[in-house]
Design a protein around this motif. Structure first.
Motif, PDB file in Angstrom:
ATOM      1  N   GLU A 153      78.732  26.865  55.665  1.00  0.00           N
ATOM      2  CA  GLU A 153      80.022  26.681  55.345  1.00  0.00           C
ATOM      3  C   GLU A 153      80.387  25.618  54.274  1.00  0.00           C
ATOM      4  OE1 GLU A 153      79.331  26.547  58.778  1.00  0.00           O
ATOM      5  OE2 GLU A 153      80.059  28.569  59.209  1.00  0.00           O
ATOM      6  N   ALA A 154      81.423  25.122  53.762  1.00  0.00           N
ATOM      7  CA  ALA A 154      81.630  24.181  52.959  1.00  0.00           C
ATOM      8  C   ALA A 154      81.108  22.942  53.288  1.00  0.00           C
ATOM      9  CB  ALA A 154      83.296  23.853  52.786  1.00  0.00           C
ATOM     10  N   ALA A 155      80.324  22.271  51.931  1.00  0.00           N
ATOM     11  CA  ALA A 155      79.458  21.092  52.434  1.00  0.00           C
ATOM     12  C   ALA A 155      80.289  19.754  52.864  1.00  0.00           C
ATOM     13  CB  ALA A 155      79.046  20.604  50.826  1.00  0.00           C
ATOM     14  N   ASP A 156      81.759  19.954  52.694  1.00  0.00           N
ATOM     15  CA  ASP A 156      82.290  18.762  53.246  1.00  0.00           C
ATOM     16  C   ASP A 156      82.521  19.019  54.506  1.00  0.00           C
ATOM     17  OD1 ASP A 156      84.379  20.680  52.867  1.00  0.00           O
ATOM     18  OD2 ASP A 156      85.569  19.611  51.762  1.00  0.00           O
ATOM     19  N   GLU A 157      82.332  19.947  55.372  1.00  0.00           N
ATOM     20  CA  GLU A 157      82.668  20.271  56.377  1.00  0.00           C
ATOM     21  C   GLU A 157      81.681  19.130  57.431  1.00  0.00           C
ATOM     22  OE1 GLU A 157      81.391  23.234  60.077  1.00  0.00           O
ATOM     23  OE2 GLU A 157      80.866  23.609  58.085  1.00  0.00           O
ATOM     24  N   ASP A 158      82.346  18.606  58.441  1.00  0.00           N
ATOM     25  CA  ASP A 158      81.878  17.464  59.282  1.00  0.00           C
ATOM     26  C   ASP A 158      82.356  17.781  60.743  1.00  0.00           C
ATOM     27  OD1 ASP A 158      80.468  15.247  60.372  1.00  0.00           O
ATOM     28  OD2 ASP A 158      81.973  13.849  59.199  1.00  0.00           O
ATOM     29  N   PRO A 159      81.582  18.035  61.581  1.00  0.00           N
ATOM     30  CA  PRO A 159      80.013  17.989  61.764  1.00  0.00           C
ATOM     31  C   PRO A 159      79.679  19.267  61.113  1.00  0.00           C
ATOM     32  CG  PRO A 159      80.755  18.883  63.942  1.00  0.00           C
ATOM     33  CD  PRO A 159      82.147  18.254  63.162  1.00  0.00           C
ATOM     34  N   ILE A 160      78.236  19.314  60.635  1.00  0.00           N
ATOM     35  CA  ILE A 160      77.610  20.361  60.051  1.00  0.00           C
ATOM     36  C   ILE A 160      76.807  21.160  61.165  1.00  0.00           C
ATOM     37  CG2 ILE A 160      75.928  21.301  58.421  1.00  0.00           C
ATOM     38  CD1 ILE A 160      76.668  19.149  56.735  1.00  0.00           C
ATOM     39  N   VAL A 161      77.280  22.316  61.467  1.00  0.00           N
ATOM     40  CA  VAL A 161      76.328  22.878  62.423  1.00  0.00           C
ATOM     41  C   VAL A 161      75.691  24.124  62.117  1.00  0.00           C
ATOM     42  CG1 VAL A 161      76.938  24.269  64.738  1.00  0.00           C
ATOM     43  CG2 VAL A 161      78.203  22.253  64.200  1.00  0.00           C
ATOM     44  N   CYS A 162      74.510  24.423  62.433  1.00  0.00           N
ATOM     45  CA  CYS A 162      73.735  25.476  62.113  1.00  0.00           C
ATOM     46  C   CYS A 162      73.024  26.254  63.311  1.00  0.00           C
ATOM     47  CB  CYS A 162      72.450  25.347  60.967  1.00  0.00           C
ATOM     48  SG  CYS A 162      71.549  26.609  60.695  1.00  0.00           S
ATOM     49  N   ARG A 163      73.680  27.300  63.627  1.00  0.00           N
ATOM     50  CA  ARG A 163      73.029  27.984  64.955  1.00  0.00           C
ATOM     51  C   ARG A 163      71.896  29.011  64.211  1.00  0.00           C
ATOM     52  NH1 ARG A 163      78.551  28.006  65.668  1.00  0.00           N
ATOM     53  NH2 ARG A 163      79.223  26.888  67.278  1.00  0.00           N
ATOM     54  N   THR A 164      70.962  28.979  64.937  1.00  0.00           N
ATOM     55  CA  THR A 164      69.622  29.784  64.758  1.00  0.00           C
ATOM     56  C   THR A 164      68.783  30.034  65.908  1.00  0.00           C
ATOM     57  OG1 THR A 164      67.770  29.561  63.191  1.00  0.00           O
ATOM     58  CG2 THR A 164      68.284  27.585  64.414  1.00  0.00           C
ATOM     59  N   SER A 165      67.718  30.245  65.976  1.00  0.00           N
ATOM     60  CA  SER A 165      66.598  30.478  67.267  1.00  0.00           C
ATOM     61  C   SER A 165      65.369  29.875  66.776  1.00  0.00           C
ATOM     62  CB  SER A 165      66.531  31.937  67.336  1.00  0.00           C
ATOM     63  OG  SER A 165      66.003  32.986  66.351  1.00  0.00           O
ATOM     64  N   VAL A 166      64.785  29.374  67.773  1.00  0.00           N
ATOM     65  CA  VAL A 166      63.492  29.044  67.657  1.00  0.00           C
ATOM     66  C   VAL A 166      62.484  29.555  68.591  1.00  0.00           C
ATOM     67  CG1 VAL A 166      64.334  26.671  66.896  1.00  0.00           C
ATOM     68  CG2 VAL A 166      63.719  27.149  69.464  1.00  0.00           C
ATOM     69  N   HIS A 167      61.272  29.444  68.349  1.00  0.00           N
ATOM     70  CA  HIS A 167      60.275  30.215  69.256  1.00  0.00           C
ATOM     71  C   HIS A 167      59.410  29.056  69.782  1.00  0.00           C
ATOM     72  CE1 HIS A 167      60.961  33.762  66.837  1.00  0.00           C
ATOM     73  NE2 HIS A 167      60.498  34.424  67.907  1.00  0.00           N
ATOM     74  N   VAL A 168      59.500  29.046  71.212  1.00  0.00           N
ATOM     75  CA  VAL A 168      58.979  27.636  71.851  1.00  0.00           C
ATOM     76  C   VAL A 168      57.689  28.139  72.536  1.00  0.00           C
ATOM     77  CG1 VAL A 168      59.577  26.039  73.757  1.00  0.00           C
ATOM     78  CG2 VAL A 168      61.495  27.221  72.568  1.00  0.00           C
ATOM     79  N   THR A 169      56.832  27.251  72.342  1.00  0.00           N
ATOM     80  CA  THR A 169      55.677  27.480  73.012  1.00  0.00           C
ATOM     81  C   THR A 169      55.092  26.374  74.024  1.00  0.00           C
ATOM     82  OG1 THR A 169      54.542  28.664  70.984  1.00  0.00           O
ATOM     83  CG2 THR A 169      52.878  28.013  72.729  1.00  0.00           C
ATOM     84  N   VAL A 170      55.005  26.504  75.063  1.00  0.00           N
ATOM     85  CA  VAL A 170      54.561  25.224  76.232  1.00  0.00           C
ATOM     86  C   VAL A 170      53.098  25.960  76.788  1.00  0.00           C
ATOM     87  CG1 VAL A 170      55.195  24.370  78.389  1.00  0.00           C
ATOM     88  CG2 VAL A 170      56.818  25.090  76.721  1.00  0.00           C
ATOM     89  N   ALA A 171      52.363  24.742  76.865  1.00  0.00           N
ATOM     90  CA  ALA A 171      50.824  24.931  77.182  1.00  0.00           C
ATOM     91  C   ALA A 171      50.369  26.019  76.324  1.00  0.00           C
ATOM     92  CB  ALA A 171      50.824  24.963  78.602  1.00  0.00           C
ATOM     93  N   ASP A 172      49.777  26.941  77.243  1.00  0.00           N
ATOM     94  CA  ASP A 172      48.959  28.079  76.654  1.00  0.00           C
ATOM     95  C   ASP A 172      49.923  29.302  76.809  1.00  0.00           C
ATOM     96  OD1 ASP A 172      47.006  26.740  76.003  1.00  0.00           O
ATOM     97  OD2 ASP A 172      45.944  26.863  77.874  1.00  0.00           O
ATOM     98  N   ASP A 173      51.049  29.255  77.082  1.00  0.00           N
ATOM     99  CA  ASP A 173      52.010  30.411  77.244  1.00  0.00           C
ATOM    100  C   ASP A 173      52.505  31.103  75.897  1.00  0.00           C
ATOM    101  OD1 ASP A 173      51.975  30.042  79.867  1.00  0.00           O
ATOM    102  OD2 ASP A 173      53.691  29.006  79.790  1.00  0.00           O
ATOM    103  N   PRO A 174      52.719  32.315  75.850  1.00  0.00           N
ATOM    104  CA  PRO A 174      53.031  32.969  74.383  1.00  0.00           C
ATOM    105  C   PRO A 174      54.507  32.478  73.987  1.00  0.00           C
ATOM    106  CG  PRO A 174      53.243  34.461  76.265  1.00  0.00           C
ATOM    107  CD  PRO A 174      52.544  33.174  76.949  1.00  0.00           C
ATOM    108  N   PRO A 175      54.766  32.373  72.815  1.00  0.00           N
ATOM    109  CA  PRO A 175      55.897  31.816  72.423  1.00  0.00           C
ATOM    110  C   PRO A 175      57.166  32.634  72.708  1.00  0.00           C
ATOM    111  CG  PRO A 175      54.650  32.368  70.422  1.00  0.00           C
ATOM    112  CD  PRO A 175      53.736  32.893  71.844  1.00  0.00           C
ATOM    113  N   VAL A 176      58.282  31.911  73.121  1.00  0.00           N
ATOM    114  CA  VAL A 176      59.316  32.621  73.735  1.00  0.00           C
ATOM    115  C   VAL A 176      60.722  32.317  72.679  1.00  0.00           C
ATOM    116  CG1 VAL A 176      61.162  32.414  75.746  1.00  0.00           C
ATOM    117  CG2 VAL A 176      58.595  32.444  76.064  1.00  0.00           C
TER     118      VAL A 176
END
Length: 147
Positions: free
Chosen positions: A7-30
């Motif tokens: 959105e516009a640069a002057d927006e406060d707060p700035i929020v970016c929704r995304t997804s991540v891949h999480v790896t814990v120990a030797d488990d496959p990424p989720v």
């Protein structure tokens, strides 16, 4: 990994929704929904909020400069370390989060982080963070109840 358009640069707060891949120990990424947030009210920090559809989110707050440096080279120590992933996906960064209970590695698209940081830098240019801190309010909070 997806994210919502900027959105516009002057927006406060700035929020970016995304997804991540999480790896814990030797488990496959989720895959896990995530949100990056930045506000001029806390100009040195970013918040990474991790959530699952059926559970409350978990927030990690760390230095905006740590996130920016981690795009180019390993940065940080202790609970949060950010580093670029060189291969096979050079467009990704990894964020290592540690607690007493263990550690997790998050992978997020570098383009998402770069776009988020550009918006944050437009709102509060690096090096000007001190201009956005209300010192009177900070002192009031620190001394509240000390009388």
């Amino acid at each position: 990994m997806t994210h919502e358009p900027a959105e516009a640069a002057d927006e406060d707060p700035i929020v970016c929704r995304t997804s991540v891949h999480v790896t814990v120990a030797d488990d496959p990424p989720v895959p896990l929904p995530a949100e990056l947030r930045y506000s001029a009210a806390d100009p040195y920090a970013v918040c990474l909020s991790l959530g699952a559809p059926t559970a409350p989110s978990v927030d990690w707050v760390f230095a905006r400069s740590l996130l920016a440096q981690g795009l180019r080279r390993p940065s940080g120590s202790g609970d949060v370390v950010v580093f670029p992933r060189l291969r096979p996906r050079s467009d990704a960064i990894r964020i290592l989060l540690r607690t007493r209970a263990g550690a997790a590695v998050l992978e997020v698209a570098g383009a998402v982080v770069t776009a988020f940081l550009r918006r944050a830098d437009a709102l509060v240019p690096p090096g000007t963070e001190h201009r956005h801190i209300d010192l009177d309010r900070v002192v009031e909070q620190l001394t509240a109840g000390s009388e």
